[in-house]
Write a protein that holds these residues in place. Sequence first.
Motif, PDB file in Angstrom:
ATOM      1  N   GLN A  27     -10.361 -53.951 -45.586  1.00 15.37           N
ATOM      2  CA  GLN A  27     -11.779 -53.613 -45.720  1.00 15.37           C
ATOM      3  C   GLN A  27     -11.973 -52.155 -46.128  1.00 15.37           C
ATOM      4  O   GLN A  27     -13.107 -51.665 -46.175  1.00 15.37           O
ATOM      5  N   GLY A  28     -10.873 -51.452 -46.398  1.00 18.07           N
ATOM      6  CA  GLY A  28     -10.961 -50.059 -46.811  1.00 18.07           C
ATOM      7  C   GLY A  28     -11.160 -49.086 -45.671  1.00 18.07           C
ATOM      8  O   GLY A  28     -11.480 -47.908 -45.904  1.00 18.07           O
ATOM      9  N   GLN A  29     -10.954 -49.541 -44.434  1.00 19.78           N
ATOM     10  CA  GLN A  29     -11.113 -48.682 -43.268  1.00 19.78           C
ATOM     11  C   GLN A  29      -9.771 -48.073 -42.879  1.00 19.78           C
ATOM     12  O   GLN A  29      -8.740 -48.750 -42.893  1.00 19.78           O
ATOM     13  N   ALA A  30      -9.799 -46.793 -42.508  1.00 20.90           N
ATOM     14  CA  ALA A  30      -8.572 -46.097 -42.112  1.00 20.90           C
ATOM     15  C   ALA A  30      -8.114 -46.584 -40.738  1.00 20.90           C
ATOM     16  O   ALA A  30      -8.911 -46.660 -39.797  1.00 20.90           O
ATOM     17  N   GLN A  31      -6.812 -46.916 -40.639  1.00 22.48           N
ATOM     18  CA  GLN A  31      -6.209 -47.364 -39.384  1.00 22.48           C
ATOM     19  C   GLN A  31      -4.958 -46.536 -39.102  1.00 22.48           C
ATOM     20  O   GLN A  31      -4.252 -46.150 -40.027  1.00 22.48           O
ATOM     21  N   SER A  84      -2.714 -55.911 -43.152  1.00 24.95           N
ATOM     22  CA  SER A  84      -4.063 -55.960 -43.705  1.00 24.95           C
ATOM     23  C   SER A  84      -4.197 -54.813 -44.684  1.00 24.95           C
ATOM     24  O   SER A  84      -4.195 -53.652 -44.283  1.00 24.95           O
ATOM     25  N   GLY A  85      -4.282 -55.122 -45.977  1.00 24.93           N
ATOM     26  CA  GLY A  85      -4.284 -54.071 -46.972  1.00 24.93           C
ATOM     27  C   GLY A  85      -2.994 -53.277 -46.873  1.00 24.93           C
ATOM     28  O   GLY A  85      -1.896 -53.844 -46.852  1.00 24.93           O
ATOM     29  N   MET A  86      -3.117 -51.957 -46.741  1.00 24.43           N
ATOM     30  CA  MET A  86      -1.946 -51.104 -46.592  1.00 24.43           C
ATOM     31  C   MET A  86      -1.606 -50.867 -45.116  1.00 24.43           C
ATOM     32  O   MET A  86      -0.630 -50.182 -44.810  1.00 24.43           O
TER      33      MET A  86
END
Length: 522
Positions: free
Chosen positions: A62-66, A212-214
């Motif tokens: 979702q483009g959120q930083a984790q 999830s994504g990167m």
Amino acid sequence: MKHRSLALALMAAVLSGPACAETLKIVMESRLGNLDPILSASHQTREHGYLIYDTLFAEDAQGQAQPQMIDEYSVSEDGKTYRFKLREGLAFHDGAPVTAKDAVASIKRWGQRDRMGLAIMKATDSLEAEDDSTFVLKLNTPLGVVIDAFAKPSGVPLFIMPEAAAATPITEAITNYVGSGPFKFVEDEYSPGVKSIYVKNEDYKPRSEEPSGMAGGKVAKVERIERIEIADPLTAVNSLTEGEVDFMQNVPLDLAPLVEGNEEITTAHLDKAGYQYGYRLNFLHPPFDNKLVRQAALYAVGQKEILQAQFGDADNYQACGAIFGCGTTYESDVMADIAIEAQPEKAKALLAEAGYNGETVLLLHVTDNPAMAAVGPVMAQQLRAAGFNVEMQAMDFMTMLSRRASQEAVDKGGWSIFITSWQVPEVSDPVRSYMIVSEGTKGYAGWGDVPAIDQNIQAFLAEPDVAKRKEIAAEIQKIVYEEGIYAPLGQSSRLNAWTNKVDGLIPNGPTVFWNVTKSAEK
């Protein structure tokens, strides 16, 4: 002929025999020519980096930083102090533990190269290791981009290296390729222009979350990855359909029917955001040291004809004059029409006003990237139609990167125009995008000197309100077009293909190979 025979023999040796289940054989978009993912912003160097290095944070689907290497972090109430703690059990490939000093040194080197890193370091009072697992960043002014910058997947990602490697001057390439990521680089088997080898890092400790994504768990599920360099796209497609390789990063659209009609091959656009194509002009030498001539070039070049030649059917591309990309938060239509349709008569009038006297325009044309193969010739034709004297020189992408670093005049090995591409998230705001950089001879290739650009970037950084940020971004776009700093050539997403034995590829901007499995039969 002898050199060609040798090259074919080397390729045959690399491709000999079918790819086994423990080995994933991949063909990427262009060759890997630089092994330092901080010194080079090349996507091929970036993909190499993601195999062997890890990052402090990462963007999810979702483009959120984790958090990635980070276990926990905190931010002070005034937004000026960040405290980070590393996860337990992190280790480099040589067995040495990853420490806060490694993270600090890596951030400092990255902060000399990356656009967002430069902005953060400019606002930094101190960055120090507090103990082996904790480091503290203290700013002199609040910045809301710190975590996003640490997490961003491209441009120049913040890869964490051993302190000694990160101490390498930013003007020099690293020579130590020890990372802490899910795969190890086998330096002894590296053959530039032929192959690069990576093996599973048995000691890597992935996060427990699902990929999830990167972000999430980076689980290496194949024992070995062989990156095979095949310059000819048809040869690469044939190697894929014959089962000699398992994955092809970019299938040219004219060859797509060869794989899309094959029941043993899966195709998809893994990068949903796609690429923005564009070009920069050299401000240092004639004819583009003249603003009117730069404006003439922008009017002479039109996206639609180039996109049609390169991508064919309109379903394969999007005409877009937004400097920060279409479909992004900072998309703007300010002066965007200048990039869409070629306007040769307007260009001719500007050239006459400028007193253009037929000075050579040297266009660097990349030939080994299928997604850019038709761009140079069509652009050259458009410029000539407007009255420019154009010389086009063909070269592979890595040679272009080297050539565009020259600040010499055209007749001494310099250049006038280079064409490039960036994944849309890399250019999606004024802080990330290299394409708007205009900081003179110490800045990005093109070397325009327009202080108003940086002044607006600083205002953008300091402005917390998104609506006001959009106004600033639109003003930057206006300046970029008026000064002739950069012009986009539209957007498209590359077609990926892989054999049905391969599973687990994650939709992303960067192409990553953790979580990927390969069966013996399918």
